[in-house]
Design a protein around this motif. Structure first.
Motif, short mmCIF file in Angstrom:
data_model
loop_
_atom_site.label_atom_id
_atom_site.label_comp_id
_atom_site.label_asym_id
_atom_site.label_seq_id
_atom_site.Cartn_x
_atom_site.Cartn_y
_atom_site.Cartn_z
N THR A 113 52.53 -1.10 75.29
CA THR A 113 52.99 -2.45 75.61
C THR A 113 54.50 -2.58 75.63
O THR A 113 55.06 -3.18 76.55
N LEU A 114 55.16 -2.02 74.62
CA LEU A 114 56.58 -2.34 74.46
C LEU A 114 57.49 -1.25 75.00
O LEU A 114 57.22 -0.06 74.79
N PRO A 118 37.54 15.11 94.02
CA PRO A 118 36.75 16.20 94.64
C PRO A 118 35.25 15.90 94.65
O PRO A 118 34.55 16.31 95.55
N SER A 119 34.77 15.15 93.64
CA SER A 119 33.34 14.88 93.61
C SER A 119 32.98 13.61 94.37
O SER A 119 31.88 13.49 94.89
N GLY A 162 52.52 -9.80 76.11
CA GLY A 162 52.44 -8.43 76.61
C GLY A 162 51.27 -7.69 76.00
O GLY A 162 50.53 -6.99 76.69
N PHE A 163 51.06 -7.88 74.68
CA PHE A 163 49.91 -7.24 74.03
C PHE A 163 48.61 -7.72 74.67
O PHE A 163 47.70 -6.93 74.89
N TYR A 207 43.74 -5.21 80.29
CA TYR A 207 43.54 -4.11 81.23
C TYR A 207 42.78 -2.95 80.62
O TYR A 207 42.28 -2.08 81.33
N PHE A 208 42.68 -2.94 79.28
CA PHE A 208 41.88 -1.94 78.59
C PHE A 208 40.43 -1.98 79.10
O PHE A 208 39.76 -0.97 79.21
N VAL A 212 43.21 5.78 75.60
CA VAL A 212 43.48 4.35 75.46
C VAL A 212 44.66 3.95 76.34
O VAL A 212 44.62 2.95 77.05
N MET A 246 45.08 1.28 83.64
CA MET A 246 44.10 1.33 84.72
C MET A 246 43.91 2.73 85.28
O MET A 246 43.74 2.93 86.47
N ARG A 247 43.93 3.73 84.40
CA ARG A 247 43.62 5.09 84.80
C ARG A 247 42.40 5.54 84.01
O ARG A 247 42.12 4.98 82.95
N PRO A 248 41.68 6.56 84.45
CA PRO A 248 40.54 7.02 83.65
C PRO A 248 40.94 7.94 82.50
O PRO A 248 40.17 8.14 81.59
N THR A 266 48.09 -5.87 78.09
CA THR A 266 47.61 -4.49 77.99
C THR A 266 46.17 -4.46 77.48
O THR A 266 45.37 -3.64 77.93
N PHE A 267 45.84 -5.37 76.55
CA PHE A 267 44.48 -5.37 76.01
C PHE A 267 43.48 -5.78 77.08
O PHE A 267 42.37 -5.27 77.14
N GLN A 301 37.19 9.56 91.81
CA GLN A 301 37.14 10.91 91.24
C GLN A 301 37.10 11.89 92.39
O GLN A 301 36.05 12.41 92.74
N ARG A 347 38.49 16.00 82.72
CA ARG A 347 38.12 17.21 83.43
C ARG A 347 37.56 18.28 82.50
O ARG A 347 36.76 19.08 82.92
N TRP A 366 48.50 0.94 71.07
CA TRP A 366 48.65 -0.33 71.78
C TRP A 366 50.13 -0.68 71.89
O TRP A 366 50.63 -1.07 72.96
N VAL A 387 39.45 -3.49 82.07
CA VAL A 387 39.33 -3.64 83.52
C VAL A 387 38.69 -2.40 84.12
O VAL A 387 38.91 -1.28 83.65
N LYS A 388 37.87 -2.60 85.14
CA LYS A 388 37.25 -1.47 85.82
C LYS A 388 38.35 -0.65 86.51
O LYS A 388 39.19 -1.20 87.21
N LYS A 389 38.31 0.67 86.31
CA LYS A 389 39.39 1.51 86.83
C LYS A 389 39.17 1.80 88.31
O LYS A 389 38.07 2.17 88.72
N PRO A 390 40.21 1.65 89.11
CA PRO A 390 40.04 1.84 90.56
C PRO A 390 40.07 3.31 90.99
O PRO A 390 39.94 3.59 92.17
N THR A 391 40.24 4.23 90.06
CA THR A 391 40.37 5.64 90.43
C THR A 391 39.13 6.15 91.15
O THR A 391 38.01 5.86 90.75
N TRP A 433 43.50 3.79 79.88
CA TRP A 433 42.69 2.61 80.20
C TRP A 433 43.57 1.38 80.32
O TRP A 433 43.35 0.54 81.17
N MET A 434 44.58 1.30 79.44
CA MET A 434 45.45 0.13 79.50
C MET A 434 46.32 0.17 80.75
O MET A 434 46.85 -0.85 81.17
N ILE A 451 56.33 -11.07 73.62
CA ILE A 451 55.81 -9.77 73.16
C ILE A 451 54.30 -9.85 72.98
O ILE A 451 53.55 -8.99 73.44
#
Lengths: 198, 329
Positions: free
Chosen positions: B292-293, A32-33, A14-15, A21-22, B35, B41-43, A18-19, A30, B47, B288, A24-28, B38-39, A11
């Motif tokens: 996670t869980l 339309p722009s 797992g924390f 990836y908080f 949050v 991997m989305r922005p 997730t922390f 944007q 908008r 968080w 990590v640079k987002k691959p999205t 971001w966790m 567990i």
């Protein structure tokens, strides 16, 4: 007991994940722009090219129509006359229509074309509200006379043409029902809607 | 300045608090979405306004303009009242939560000397909002959600209260201000580490948040107790959930993290800021956890509550009581 401790540690691992990836640079992208860089030979919307002197490359031979596996292309050729020479050959395409909803963007039309007239551009933004407006006639397929001759896929430097997005703004001026007489598109769709599933 | 009449003071304090709490709710919601995004991997929302800052306003407008549906099979009166029970109890708790302290006095609407008991009483009534909503919807998924809410919240409330008893023994008072004062030297999170862990776990379960959100359980129960609710009534449940989340974060801060006491003697920064930072950390932990869980299975949830949390909490209370009785001071 040992499994209990192991699962408790899992567990916390797992924390940690997730922390991590908080930050990590987002691959999205944007969208339309910011637009994604496509492969140079991305198969998108078609374009009918011209020769350097402004004449249409298409000679109305209908080979693309025959090659098309989706039956998306309709070509009706006509004879060139000395007064009205549209292409260097004997014939030209009087009507040239592609149903972009049928099209599977395979590029066989491009390969079949003996004069390199039809090419697939990287433009992909064709969304519209009516099915009828996805039938692209010559007015939207042919490179405008003042906009150069169009580029063959091998000549494109990268995936994004400078006028990306133009496609959806430009509305048809040709009636797709009764030939190529200039008609305001909205009217055509309103009066002749019966034949169009739009 | 003449002393203003008491009712006026209370009204003004309530208005300010209501504004602050609702704003906090709105941005807690945005923060959660950000949050979580971001966790994953989305922005996240970006908008509406810069950095998505106007998203809560847009959501509120959307909620207001949605149709307010009442199912044909619903018990109309109870169906309509249930969201208000949830919201009123969620808001009631803020009446006695002290946020900070200055020379002029404690920053709260009312300082009740049995504060912690009052809060537990209110949160217990909050169960009615959810279970009545589930029952009155007259449809099977909300009913199952309501039943789960009743069972889950009652069983976790026991462990929660038990985990707090240790703090009460150490502090020797049930007043929230008194408990914070008792932590001037040492925050109770250190002597009551077990109690703190149990409190955090049960608090998540009490507020029906992931991984204990079996009451809503989208994958099994569509939307649980609020399946049939739409528009503003659904919005009220939503607000209540977040307010409860902020409430238990505040209580956790007051009971275990020293309230507005500054750590490491950093008294330069005012107490209210410390309080908000600590509450913010709690809220972050909530989000968080949710990212996670995965959700518990229902029988395991009950087994965990009754067979692990409750015995551990009880032993913790007994051990604390024994230590306080044996050790001098």
């Amino acid at each position: 007991m040992r499994t209990a401790i192991a699962s408790l540690l899992a567990i916390f691992a797992g924390f940690g994940t997730t922390f991590k990836y908080f930050f990590v640079k987002k691959p999205t992208i944007q969208y339309p722009s910011v637009k994604k860089q496509h492969a140079p030979r991305f198969h998108g919307l078609h374009e009918l090219r011209r020769y350097d002197d402004g004449k249409e490359r298409c000679i109305g031979c209908e080979l693309c129509q025959i090659a098309c596996p989706a039956n998306a292309i309709t070509v009706i050729g006509a004879e060139n006359t000395p007064e009205d020479r549209r292409s260097p050959g004997e014939r030209y395409a009087a009507r040239y229509e592609i149903d972009e909803l049928r099209c599977i963007f395979c590029g066989l039309c491009e390969e079949a074309c003996p004069t390199d007239a039809i090419v697939l551009t990287p433009r992909f933004e064709m969304a519209d509200y009516r099915r009828g407006s996805f039938i692209f006639a010559k007015d939207r397929l042919l490179v405008p006379a003042d906009a150069g001759v169009g580029a063959a896929p091998d000549e494109r430097p990268n995936g994004i043409p400078s006028d990306l997005g133009r496609v959806t703004e430009q509305k048809s001026t040709v009636s797709i029902v009764d030939g190529y007489s200039a008609t305001w598109r909205g009217e055509v769709l309103k009066t002749d809607r019966k034949g169009l599933a739009g | 300045m003449n002393a203003a009449p008491l009712w006026l003071v209370v009204v003004i304090k309530s208005a300010i608090l209501l504004f602050v709490v609702i704003t906090t709710f709105a941005y807690a919601m945005l923060a959660e979405r950000k949050v979580m995004a971001w966790m994953q991997m989305r922005p996240g929302p970006n908008r509406v306004g810069p950095w998505g800052m106007l998203q809560p306003a847009a959501d509120a407008a959307k909620m207001m303009f949605k149709e307010d549906l009442t199912p044909k099979t619903a018990d109309v009166l109870v169906y309509r009242i249930a969201p208000f029970i949830s919201l009123a109890t969620a808001m009631g708790a803020y009446a006695i939560i002290p946020f900070s302290e200055s020379a002029a006095g404690v920053w709260s609407i009312g300082d009740v000397n049995a504060g912690i008991l009052f809060i537990f009483a209110l949160t217990s009534i909050g169960v009615y909002g959810i279970s009545l909503a589930g029952w009155a919807s007259g449809s099977k998924f909300p009913l199952l959600g309501g039943i789960r809410a009743t069972a889950q919240m009652i069983s976790y409330e026991l462990s929660m209260t038990m985990s707090v008893v240790g703090v009460l023994i150490l502090a020797g008072t049930t007043s929230l201000v008194g408990i914070v004062h008792a932590q001037n030297r040492l925050w109770f999170v250190i002597p009551q580490l077990v109690g703190f862990a149990i409190y955090v776990t049960t608090a998540v379960a009490e507020t029906n948040r992931a991984p204990f959100d079996l009451v809503e359980a989208e994958t099994e129960l569509v939307g649980g107790f609020h399946t049939e609710y739409s528009g503003l009534r659904f919005g009220l449940f939503f607000i209540a959930e977040y307010l409860n989340m902020i409430t238990v974060s505040c209580i956790g801060t007051l009971l275990f993290l020293g309230g507005w006491n500054a750590p490491f003697g950093l008294t330069v920064i005012p107490g209210i800021v410390w309080f908000l930072i600590k509450v913010g950390l709690f809220l972050f932990l909530y989000i968080w956890l949710r990212t996670t869980l995965p959700r518990f299975r229902y029988d395991r949830l009950m087994a965990f509550g009754w067979k692990i949390l409750l015995p551990v909490a009880t032993v913790n209370v007994l051990a604390t009581a024994a230590l306080v009785a044996v050790l001098p001071q």
